[in-house]
Design a protein around this motif. Structure first.
Motif, mmCIF file in Angstrom:
data_model
loop_
_atom_site.group_PDB
_atom_site.id
_atom_site.type_symbol
_atom_site.label_atom_id
_atom_site.label_comp_id
_atom_site.label_asym_id
_atom_site.label_seq_id
_atom_site.Cartn_x
_atom_site.Cartn_y
_atom_site.Cartn_z
ATOM 1 N N ARG A 186 0.978 -1.220 0.119
ATOM 2 C CA ARG A 186 -0.304 -0.090 0.140
ATOM 3 C C ARG A 186 0.787 1.355 0.011
ATOM 4 N NH1 ARG A 186 -3.163 -3.356 3.654
ATOM 5 N NH2 ARG A 186 -2.261 -2.404 5.255
ATOM 6 N N LEU A 187 2.112 1.339 0.573
ATOM 7 C CA LEU A 187 2.712 2.308 0.658
ATOM 8 C C LEU A 187 3.373 2.661 -0.517
ATOM 9 C CD1 LEU A 187 5.089 2.280 3.853
ATOM 10 C CD2 LEU A 187 2.935 3.391 3.655
ATOM 11 N N MET A 188 3.941 1.587 -1.295
ATOM 12 C CA MET A 188 4.505 1.553 -2.699
ATOM 13 C C MET A 188 3.224 2.110 -3.497
ATOM 14 S SD MET A 188 7.279 -1.483 -3.140
ATOM 15 C CE MET A 188 6.046 -2.647 -2.621
ATOM 16 N N ASP A 189 1.989 1.735 -3.545
ATOM 17 C CA ASP A 189 1.120 2.232 -4.465
ATOM 18 C C ASP A 189 0.592 3.538 -4.201
ATOM 19 O OD1 ASP A 189 1.017 -0.562 -5.491
ATOM 20 O OD2 ASP A 189 -0.605 -0.942 -4.321
ATOM 21 N N SER A 190 0.830 3.988 -2.970
ATOM 22 C CA SER A 190 0.400 5.632 -2.684
ATOM 23 C C SER A 190 1.726 6.428 -3.055
ATOM 24 C CB SER A 190 0.257 5.662 -1.288
ATOM 25 O OG SER A 190 1.320 5.256 -0.414
ATOM 26 N N ALA A 191 2.774 5.947 -3.490
ATOM 27 C CA ALA A 191 4.140 6.946 -3.758
ATOM 28 C C ALA A 191 3.697 7.711 -5.157
ATOM 29 C CB ALA A 191 5.449 6.059 -3.750
ATOM 30 N N ASP A 193 5.868 7.556 -7.538
ATOM 31 C CA ASP A 193 6.227 6.760 -8.692
ATOM 32 C C ASP A 193 6.448 5.436 -8.016
ATOM 33 O OD1 ASP A 193 7.593 5.208 -10.454
ATOM 34 O OD2 ASP A 193 8.824 6.840 -11.122
ATOM 35 N N PRO A 194 5.411 4.647 -7.893
ATOM 36 C CA PRO A 194 5.466 3.108 -7.319
ATOM 37 C C PRO A 194 6.532 2.235 -7.841
ATOM 38 C CG PRO A 194 3.020 3.639 -7.666
ATOM 39 C CD PRO A 194 4.096 4.631 -8.601
ATOM 40 N N VAL A 195 6.789 2.273 -9.118
ATOM 41 C CA VAL A 195 7.892 1.431 -9.607
ATOM 42 C C VAL A 195 9.336 1.996 -8.946
ATOM 43 C CG1 VAL A 195 9.064 1.004 -11.825
ATOM 44 C CG2 VAL A 195 6.572 0.820 -11.690
ATOM 45 N N ALA A 196 9.329 3.323 -8.969
ATOM 46 C CA ALA A 196 10.585 3.788 -8.598
ATOM 47 C C ALA A 196 10.903 3.573 -6.929
ATOM 48 C CB ALA A 196 10.798 5.266 -8.622
ATOM 49 N N ARG A 198 9.387 0.906 -5.355
ATOM 50 C CA ARG A 198 9.769 -0.461 -5.287
ATOM 51 C C ARG A 198 11.344 -0.814 -5.535
ATOM 52 N NH1 ARG A 198 7.976 -5.807 -4.799
ATOM 53 N NH2 ARG A 198 5.698 -4.990 -4.510
ATOM 54 N N ALA A 199 11.871 -0.186 -6.492
ATOM 55 C CA ALA A 199 13.224 -0.200 -6.903
ATOM 56 C C ALA A 199 14.153 0.135 -5.763
ATOM 57 C CB ALA A 199 13.608 0.532 -8.077
ATOM 58 N N ALA A 200 13.815 1.447 -5.179
ATOM 59 C CA ALA A 200 14.324 2.092 -3.905
ATOM 60 C C ALA A 200 14.538 1.047 -2.712
ATOM 61 C CB ALA A 200 13.884 3.332 -3.732
ATOM 62 N N LEU A 201 13.419 0.382 -2.438
ATOM 63 C CA LEU A 201 13.301 -0.365 -1.265
ATOM 64 C C LEU A 201 14.131 -1.714 -1.674
ATOM 65 C CD1 LEU A 201 9.608 0.254 -0.105
ATOM 66 C CD2 LEU A 201 11.650 1.129 0.896
ATOM 67 N N ASN A 202 13.939 -2.295 -2.657
ATOM 68 C CA ASN A 202 14.807 -3.325 -3.212
ATOM 69 C C ASN A 202 16.142 -3.095 -2.978
ATOM 70 O OD1 ASN A 202 12.664 -4.992 -3.812
ATOM 71 N ND2 ASN A 202 12.768 -4.517 -6.087
#
Length: 252
Positions: A186-191, A193-196, A198-202
């Motif tokens: 949910r946090l990523m979806d609300s960002a 740029d969700p793709v970016a 996720r890449a940053a968290l990875n």
């Protein structure tokens, strides 16, 4: 089915989804009776018993533990997994939010442990495992409130281990890194740029991806097992090396 936890009863708070559901499934596969305490314990896997429980409400907690004992005859393993997230610096959350998150993430574990301990003391294989976080051992941006609660959980784990060791109750914790859970999704979806995001968290974790819920469950199973009878008062990092390793950037 492994007999490792055969005839033992495990209580898993927040066990209906995410890391909690993975823990419940893992312990069940090892032979344990599973009692899931959750705000919405619906659609549980076959063989798991669910109790509606709000860890912020003492009466709710006591009723769920007593229901577990009535159904299975006792409690041998307690997994204090229920918790909520929080974002922001110390300026971003008011007193009410600090009280709410602290009440669930810290005092919630106290309530459930307090209710379960009389039954755990009767077990020959008693264990408590608290779900902590990398946020307890590393400074993460925009996580002041959440980090404070998880730092308290880490200290609480050590204090409980000292208090209850001679009663035959082991107490340990797991410290997951950023895990692939519904809250993180949910946090990523609300960002923006969700793709970016996720890449940053990875990339923040040295092994280059989010931690899987099943990986956290494996560490919990180790700590909960009677085969780990000399392990108490510790925390196991399940974080892809985030806390301990300092790798050079990829390609250098």
């Amino acid at each position: 089915m492994s007999p490792e936890l055969s005839a033992l009863t495990a209580v898993v708070t927040g066990g209906a989804s995410g890391i909690g559901a993975a823990i419940a499934a893992k312990l069940q596969s090892m032979g344990a009776n599973i009692s899931v305490l959750d705000l919405n314990p619906a659609d549980l896997p076959e063989g798991q018993l669910g109790f509606v429980c709000n860890v912020a409400d003492d009466a709710s907690v006591k009723a769920a533990i007593e229901g577990t004992v009535a159904a299975f005859g006792g409690v041998d393993i307690l997994i204090n997994n229920a918790g909520i997230g929080a974002q922001g610096t110390v300026e971003d959350n008011d007193d009410a939010e600090w009280t709410r998150v602290w009440d669930i993430n810290v005092v919630g574990m106290v309530r459930v442990s307090r209710a379960a301990l009389p039954h755990l003391r009767k077990s020959s294989a008693a264990a408590i495992v608290n779900t902590c976080s990398i946020a307890a051992t590393a400074g993460l941006p925009q996580r002041a409130l959440y980090s404070a609660t998880k730092g308290a959980v880490l200290s609480l784990t050590q204090a409980m281990a000292a208090d209850h060791l001679r009663e035959g109750v082991r107490v340990n914790a797991v410290n997951p890194g950023t895990a692939d859970t519904p809250w993180i999704s949910r946090l990523m979806d609300s960002a923006p740029d969700p793709v970016a995001e996720r890449a940053a968290l990875n990339a923040r974790q040295p092994h280059g991806r989010l931690v899987a819920a099943d990986e956290v469950a494996g560490a919990v199973a180790y700590l909960a097992s009677p085969l780990s009878g000399s392990t108490t008062g510790i925390s196991i990092a399940v974080d892809g090396g985030m806390q301990a390793l300092r790798l050079r950037p990829a390609g250098q």
